[in-house]
Design a protein around this motif. Sequence first.
Motif, mmCIF file in Angstrom:
data_model
loop_
_atom_site.group_PDB
_atom_site.id
_atom_site.type_symbol
_atom_site.label_atom_id
_atom_site.label_comp_id
_atom_site.label_asym_id
_atom_site.label_seq_id
_atom_site.Cartn_x
_atom_site.Cartn_y
_atom_site.Cartn_z
ATOM 1 N N ARG A 103 42.516 36.365 42.615
ATOM 2 C CA ARG A 103 43.185 36.261 43.933
ATOM 3 C C ARG A 103 43.933 37.561 44.166
ATOM 4 N NH1 ARG A 103 40.481 31.701 44.422
ATOM 5 N NH2 ARG A 103 39.483 32.940 42.966
ATOM 6 N N PHE A 104 43.279 38.561 44.677
ATOM 7 C CA PHE A 104 43.975 39.832 44.873
ATOM 8 C C PHE A 104 44.299 40.030 46.357
ATOM 9 C CE2 PHE A 104 39.428 40.487 44.692
ATOM 10 C CZ PHE A 104 39.172 41.173 45.857
ATOM 11 N N ALA A 105 45.141 41.005 46.622
ATOM 12 C CA ALA A 105 45.576 41.248 47.997
ATOM 13 C C ALA A 105 44.383 41.580 48.878
ATOM 14 C CB ALA A 105 46.569 42.418 48.017
ATOM 15 N N ALA A 106 44.390 41.101 50.085
ATOM 16 C CA ALA A 106 43.356 41.379 51.084
ATOM 17 C C ALA A 106 41.979 40.876 50.671
ATOM 18 C CB ALA A 106 43.287 42.883 51.403
ATOM 19 N N ARG A 107 41.944 39.897 49.738
ATOM 20 C CA ARG A 107 40.656 39.407 49.267
ATOM 21 C C ARG A 107 39.880 38.713 50.384
ATOM 22 N NH1 ARG A 107 38.345 34.553 46.953
ATOM 23 N NH2 ARG A 107 40.085 33.490 47.922
ATOM 24 N N ARG A 108 40.568 37.796 51.075
ATOM 25 C CA ARG A 108 39.874 37.044 52.117
ATOM 26 C C ARG A 108 39.380 37.947 53.222
ATOM 27 N NH1 ARG A 108 41.822 31.248 53.156
ATOM 28 N NH2 ARG A 108 41.828 30.467 51.024
ATOM 29 N N SER A 159 38.687 41.199 53.037
ATOM 30 C CA SER A 159 37.568 42.060 52.628
ATOM 31 C C SER A 159 36.275 41.265 52.512
ATOM 32 C CB SER A 159 37.831 42.768 51.301
ATOM 33 O OG SER A 159 39.141 42.654 50.904
ATOM 34 N N LEU A 180 35.326 30.641 53.416
ATOM 35 C CA LEU A 180 36.516 30.785 52.582
ATOM 36 C C LEU A 180 37.414 29.556 52.646
ATOM 37 C CD1 LEU A 180 37.152 34.321 53.947
ATOM 38 C CD2 LEU A 180 36.066 33.749 51.804
ATOM 39 N N LYS A 235 46.079 29.047 38.011
ATOM 40 C CA LYS A 235 46.999 29.582 38.981
ATOM 41 C C LYS A 235 48.459 29.398 38.496
ATOM 42 C CE LYS A 235 46.627 30.351 43.857
ATOM 43 N NZ LYS A 235 45.938 29.974 45.067
ATOM 44 N N HIS A 242 50.771 38.646 37.878
ATOM 45 C CA HIS A 242 50.243 38.641 39.224
ATOM 46 C C HIS A 242 49.736 40.022 39.617
ATOM 47 C CE1 HIS A 242 49.939 35.621 42.259
ATOM 48 N NE2 HIS A 242 50.078 36.545 43.184
ATOM 49 N N GLU A 268 46.489 40.696 38.139
ATOM 50 C CA GLU A 268 45.354 40.046 38.806
ATOM 51 C C GLU A 268 44.898 40.858 40.023
ATOM 52 O OE1 GLU A 268 45.465 35.900 39.150
ATOM 53 O OE2 GLU A 268 43.542 35.858 40.210
ATOM 54 N N HIS A 269 45.878 41.379 40.782
ATOM 55 C CA HIS A 269 45.515 42.245 41.908
ATOM 56 C C HIS A 269 44.704 43.439 41.428
ATOM 57 C CE1 HIS A 269 47.658 40.349 45.105
ATOM 58 N NE2 HIS A 269 48.785 40.327 44.430
ATOM 59 N N LEU A 270 45.226 44.061 40.359
ATOM 60 C CA LEU A 270 44.574 45.264 39.847
ATOM 61 C C LEU A 270 43.158 44.976 39.387
ATOM 62 C CD1 LEU A 270 47.208 47.263 37.793
ATOM 63 C CD2 LEU A 270 45.797 48.051 39.698
ATOM 64 N N GLY A 272 41.214 42.491 40.154
ATOM 65 C CA GLY A 272 40.368 42.133 41.290
ATOM 66 C C GLY A 272 39.829 43.377 41.976
ATOM 67 N N TRP A 273 40.722 44.310 42.251
ATOM 68 C CA TRP A 273 40.269 45.524 42.936
ATOM 69 C C TRP A 273 39.399 46.396 42.046
ATOM 70 C CZ3 TRP A 273 39.528 46.307 47.714
ATOM 71 C CH2 TRP A 273 40.281 45.587 48.656
#
Lengths: 294, 313
Positions: free
Chosen positions: A112-117, A119, B4, B14, B24, B27-29, B31-32
């Motif tokens: 669940r990363f930022a701007a996922r939805r 993108s 979605l 979660k 958290h 997880e962002h890192l 993911g990107w």
Amino acid sequence: MADRTSVTAGPRRPQRYLPLQILLGFMVIYFLVPFWWVIVNSSKDAPGLFSGGNTLWFSDQIDYLGNLRQLFTYDGGIYLRWILNSTLYALAGGIGATILSVMAGYGFAKYRFAARRFSFAVVLGALMVPATALVIPTFIMFSRLGLTNTVWAVILPSLLNPFGVYLMHVYARDAVPDELLDAARVDGAGEVRTFLQIALPMMRPAVVTVLLLSAVASWNNYFLPLAMLSDNRLFPVTVGLGLWQGIASANNTGTTSLWSLIILGSLVSVLPLIIAFFSLQRHWRGGLSVGGLR
Amino acid sequence: MTLLTEKRAPRAHKETHKIRGKVHLREHLMGWLFVGPFGVVFLAFLIAPLLYALYLSLFQKKLIGGTSFVLFDNYVKAFTDPSFLSGAWFVIRFSLVAIPLQIVIALAMALILDAVTSLFARFSRLIIFLPYAIPTVIGAVMWGFLYSKGFGPLTDIFGLFGADAPDFLSSNLIFYGLLNVVTWQWVGYYMIILYAALQGVDPTLYEAARMDGAGRWQIALRIKIPLIAPALILILVFSLIGTLQFFNEPQILRYLAAGTIGSDFTPNMYAYQQAFSLANFNYGSAISFALGGIVFICVYAFLFFTRKRRSFL
């Protein structure tokens, strides 16, 4: 009533409906006609090809070997080069696109990363962008960079496969349980190791499907290489045969040998993918069905 | 675009993530990191060319005065250009006939193959799918031979009955000639997708329907088809996008059908001619963009009319 229930209750018994099978037979004939025509006519020499009549059956002369030799030696063996180019474009584009799609699909499904939805919505929207609408601007961008008329001009744009991302996303979401990934993390496996050793093996059917779909898309591509390449030694076989077709049609006399080269060239060029599809059937069928098309 | 929002089981991991903010960030890192490489390619070969095409389409190159900003003049020109309009009208007409035809045949084949489980049925499934492995260019080359007067069997076959062979490369029949090529090329692929969807249906549903007295036809029409509606919508959207961009087959057949297929036969061919034969990249981009607009409108109109169905998007 009794025998109907037994059909569904037990393991599926073979079901034969004769009229339907006959209908299927007609369909099979229809789908095979072009192949049959090509197989028959690539055995003929030029006079046999032009004698007229008998277009769906062999002539007296069956000369596959002679025609093959001609095909592979014509114009310094350019045809073999085209086949090798197609192979390179299909493998490089297919493997590259698959790696990117698998990683991105997994990333979209499991983090669940930022701007996922946002993108992911953009990627889905991209499915509707006509691929050919991108060719003209990409051509100009590449010509600024001096990349037109190189193999990169064909390979780099083929790395983009939004549908592959969609397919992998659905598959990773449904087939890879979060609990398993969490267990691996608790056991001290890093994120990359969890992906490579736990998730990737579970996603294999979808990976094979995406690989085949992207390789086929690259192998079949015509518009992009047609626009990007001017050196015929870089052509894939699709553009090459199109070139021959244009030459042969332009001057109808004196190019009889080129027609037989085109016919045999078409036959030879379709064999690799047919073989790939049939031998990998077991893998991609599973991928397509789970590919989430529900 | 509501994929979605589908229902999702509550996720176990979660909660563990909320223990510390540091996790958290991680997880962002991550993911990107996974999405990043695709993102780069996506920006470089989709977003950038798209914006660039839009930019190019707003300019005009003139012999005198060089390149100048003209805002939407190219689009005004395109939508009053008989070449573009006739090409666009052709692909829309062609889509309206070709897509339903292909889907109906593919659906019929998938339903038959779902019901008939003989060895011959499995063999047919492979053969019907076979053209998908053939490049569209080669498919067009092969059918071009079959249509041609010199090489093809049509003259002989119709000669047996003392009739003249139809010339599928003539301007009267080229529509049907192309229709046959694309049907042959794509039905198998659609059939495989629908067949895969049918195989995923829980067979106990059929049994329940039988208990309620439904026949085979009713099961096919009332249960099987509604259940695979999402797959049907998916292939409809893809075939719509593909058919509106029609290029390869007419481009190849125009060598054989000299005079029948002009260089402005479809919008894509017209854009190609403008950009690569006439070096008029501005107008070529405008045509591509106008075509993209038509594709978007058609797809969204279609998705709007089928919105009651559970959609894949």
